[in-house]
Design an enzyme around this catalytic site. Structure first.
Site, mmCIF file in Angstrom:
data_model
loop_
_atom_site.group_PDB
_atom_site.id
_atom_site.type_symbol
_atom_site.label_atom_id
_atom_site.label_comp_id
_atom_site.label_asym_id
_atom_site.label_seq_id
_atom_site.Cartn_x
_atom_site.Cartn_y
_atom_site.Cartn_z
ATOM 1 N N GLY A 1 -0.039 0.938 2.109
ATOM 2 C CA GLY A 1 -0.114 2.066 2.193
ATOM 3 C C GLY A 1 -0.096 3.078 1.048
ATOM 4 O O GLY A 1 -0.595 2.572 -0.093
ATOM 5 N N CYS B 1 -1.065 5.485 4.989
ATOM 6 C CA CYS B 1 -1.999 6.055 4.167
ATOM 7 C C CYS B 1 -2.443 7.264 4.498
ATOM 8 O O CYS B 1 -2.772 7.493 5.663
ATOM 9 C CB CYS B 1 -2.736 5.034 3.397
ATOM 10 S SG CYS B 1 -3.647 5.446 1.837
ATOM 11 N N ASP C 1 1.829 -10.334 -0.144
ATOM 12 C CA ASP C 1 1.208 -9.029 0.061
ATOM 13 C C ASP C 1 -0.069 -9.028 1.049
ATOM 14 O O ASP C 1 -0.291 -8.614 1.995
ATOM 15 C CB ASP C 1 0.913 -8.254 -0.950
ATOM 16 C CG ASP C 1 0.109 -7.030 -0.718
ATOM 17 O OD1 ASP C 1 0.728 -6.271 -0.268
ATOM 18 O OD2 ASP C 1 -0.913 -6.893 -1.465
ATOM 19 N N CYS D 1 -7.330 -17.652 -4.727
ATOM 20 C CA CYS D 1 -6.244 -17.040 -3.766
ATOM 21 C C CYS D 1 -6.355 -17.951 -2.233
ATOM 22 O O CYS D 1 -7.494 -17.837 -2.149
ATOM 23 C CB CYS D 1 -6.411 -15.692 -3.489
ATOM 24 S SG CYS D 1 -5.336 -14.953 -2.124
#
Length: 400
Positions: A73, A18, A296, A350
């Protein structure tokens, strides 16, 4: 190809690289998984294989539409030409009758008029990361030289809006802005973007200072939440205060993802956001070199499924390891969750955040449980009223 179920892929064409250095980012440290990589960039052969495999897998699942999700990123560091090639490859492998769409999540700092024109011309949906007013955004979202990024993000947003790009705003909710819910919402709601997302920051770290893995593989009892993470009490109040403002003036005008997901559940549908779905496993993560991970938020060696340069993407999506990962969410609920009146709306949240303990001392409670329960108790009756109106075909908000 074993899978017959549709799935999504969060694609990291620039890997974890990033151009800015957000304090709370959980993904930039994934460079440690690729110690021999000096430049993170998806090779053309990986792009080709991925595109062909993704289209084929969705077609096998009976879909006539597929979306490519580009994340990081920061994907824009690759430049427009990379995405021109991606579109060309998509066109080459698109079956007749299939629609291909693209969505990009970006920090917005590199978006200029040329980027915006390209994204508009090719129908990209763009998610822009913006944490609120300048002081709150810049608290943790600074570039690699420590400089604030708020002004650059607003410039990027201006280019997107001027070009007519369909844009939503993703605000991470952290320890600095969680205590300013009204200020954050009013600022974001005033930008002219009718789609807002609020994503709570919840990360742990141990004595080394590195972020902890999910509790399924990192059981360090000494790990504690980071200084930029939200507390359950503060996040619960944030959701309630934002809901009150939204309900007072913006129902039917501004879409807030969390509220929309709850409305969808009240209307009898499944959760449209994985956090609140009954099962996991429908959202893979693809790294720049073709490595495929379960999710992810589970990009760890233990959850690496394979590499699409050697393995079929559809087979990986339906592999026993991935099926077990998906079933883990409902199968590991503690008793307090199984008996909770809000279970259907939450399903335990989650699994990465299940490092708290229940009232009875049972492990596996979601850290944000108190926040979710507070919000549902506070907003539930009014959400039910909105759902009832929508179910009859009436406007979501009665005339005032």
């Amino acid at each position: 190809m074993a899978t017959t179920q549709p799935f999504n892929v969060m694609t990291k064409p620039a890997g974890p690289f990033c151009n800015i250095d957000c304090s709370y980012c959980y993904y930039t440290e994934k460079t440690g998984l690729y110690p021999d990589t000096a430049k993170f960039r998806m090779p053309d052969e990986v792009l080709e294989r991925y595109t062909r495999a993704h289209v084929a897998a969705q077609a096998a699942a009976g879909l006539n539409e597929v979306t490519f999700y580009w994340q990081g990123g920061e994907p824009t560091v690759l430049g427009i030409d990379f995405f021109r090639r991606a579109l060309a490859v998509q066109a080459a492998h698109r079956p007749g009758g299939m629609t291909i769409r693209n969505a990009m999540q970006t920090n917005g700092t590199l978006i200029d008029a040329d980027w915006a024109a390209f994204l508009a011309a090719n129908g990209f949906l763009v998610g822009l990361s913006l944490d609120g007013p300048k002081a709150l955004h810049d608290r943790y979202r600074r570039d690699r030289a420590g400089r604030p990024t708020h002004d650059a993000v607003l410039r990027g947003l201006g280019h997107l809006l001027d070009s007519g790009v369909e844009t939503n705003i993703l605000a991470t909710v952290h320890s600095a802005n969680v205590i300013k819910p009204k200020e954050v919402y009013r600022f974001l709601a005033g930008l002219g973007v009718p789609w807002l997302q609020f994503i709570p920051v919840v990360e742990r770290s141990g004595a080394s200072g590195r972020l902890s893995g999910p509790p399924q593989i990192d059981t360090d009892a000494a790990a504690s939440v980071t200084r930029w993470s939200v507390s359950p009490a503060a996040y619960g109040k944030f959701l309630c205060d934002v809901f009150d403002l939204w309900h007072r003036r913006d129902v039917g005008r501004i879409s807030v993802q969390h509220f929309d997901v709850m409305l969808g559940i009240l209307l009898g549908g499944p959760a449209s956001l994985c956090v609140f779905a009954e099962h996991c496993g429908g959202g893979l993560a693809l790294e720049h070199n073709g490595d495929v991970y379960a999710c992810d938020h589970y990009v760890y060696p233990e959850y690496r499924l394979g590499n699409l340069m050697r393995d079929d993407l559809g087979d990986l999506a339906s592999a026993p390891a991935q099926r077990a990962f998906g079933a883990m969410k409902s199968g590991s609920l503690p008793r307090q969750c199984r008996e909770c009146r809000f279970r259907r709306a939450c399903h335990g949240g989650c699994p990465k955040h299940r490092f708290a303990v229940t009232r009875d001392g049972e492990a596996g409670l979601n850290y944000l449980c108190a926040a979710y329960r507070r919000f549902l108790a506070h907003a539930g009756p009014r959400l039910s009223e909105i759902a009832a109106r929508v179910a009859t075909g009436a406007p979501p908000q009665p005339p005032r």
